[in-house]
Enzyme design. Sequence first.
Site, short mmCIF file in Angstrom:
data_model
loop_
_atom_site.label_atom_id
_atom_site.label_comp_id
_atom_site.label_asym_id
_atom_site.label_seq_id
_atom_site.Cartn_x
_atom_site.Cartn_y
_atom_site.Cartn_z
N LEU A 163 26.61 11.60 28.03
CA LEU A 163 26.82 11.44 29.46
C LEU A 163 25.97 10.26 29.90
CD1 LEU A 163 27.99 12.60 32.12
CD2 LEU A 163 25.99 14.10 32.23
N GLU A 164 26.61 9.09 30.04
CA GLU A 164 25.84 7.86 30.18
C GLU A 164 25.94 7.24 31.56
OE1 GLU A 164 25.14 3.62 27.81
OE2 GLU A 164 26.38 5.20 26.92
N VAL A 165 24.79 6.99 32.15
CA VAL A 165 24.61 6.25 33.40
C VAL A 165 25.52 6.78 34.52
CG1 VAL A 165 24.26 3.96 34.41
CG2 VAL A 165 24.09 4.24 31.95
#
Length: 269
Positions: A163-165
């Site tokens: 789960l990125e940025v």
Amino acid sequence: MTVGMYHNRPTVADLRARKARGEKLTMLFVETPDEARAAAAAGIDMLSIIAPFWTPAMRAAAGECFVQVGLLYGELCTGEDYLRAAHAAMQSGGDCVYCSASLDIQKLLCDNGIPVVAHVGLIPSQCTWTGGFKAVGKTADSAKAVWDHVKRLEQIGCFGAELEVVPDRVAELIARNTPLLMLGMGAGAHADAQYLFAEDVLGHGTNKQPRHAKRYRNFASEFARLQDERIAAFGEFIADVKTGAYPAPEHCVPISDSEFDAFRAALES
């Protein structure tokens, strides 16, 4: 034969249980056996190691860390490519695989019993669709698209997702409402795991450090010092060769006078 059976390292079931208990996990992306060995010694829970760096030496160095083996998007193309690579990764001691390919390929891996970590939010290999290397989920529509993506991953059987940025409140709502293990990178404090690159933690990355990264050491300056020392040592070696200081007697193999005299006599005869 599978390399590095479980012994005491966690399983998928263990990590799911830890999520259910609200435990926070730690995760690092590593590239060398030294980094993997240090992570294991420190007690890091999970490691991410991409396919080119995934070797028996890395499995041994990772010790009891749960290892996610990254399957290379773009180098693998078909479902069969991914399936063969995923089985190879698992048979050589991987604990799960990372796959950012299409849902049908991810489902194929899941259907074959392989634990799959997918990717949502900012997906570097596909970020042109979301505006480049920038945060995703800052509008209601964008946040809903991340939510919908997670729900599709649930349906096909994925084990987790990077789960990125994304905004921390969006990440919290998602993590609390999915059975997937959410591996947060720049997603705030409420993801199930906090995931950073070892090069950012150690401070030796060549790229710009992302906003979410935290530097704990300054290896770049140490590497620069060591490079200066290498150059100096090589220069001293050159000087010693030119002046005759190297090799000295202690660097040479001796021969007794009698044996050398016999050798010369043999040549003369």
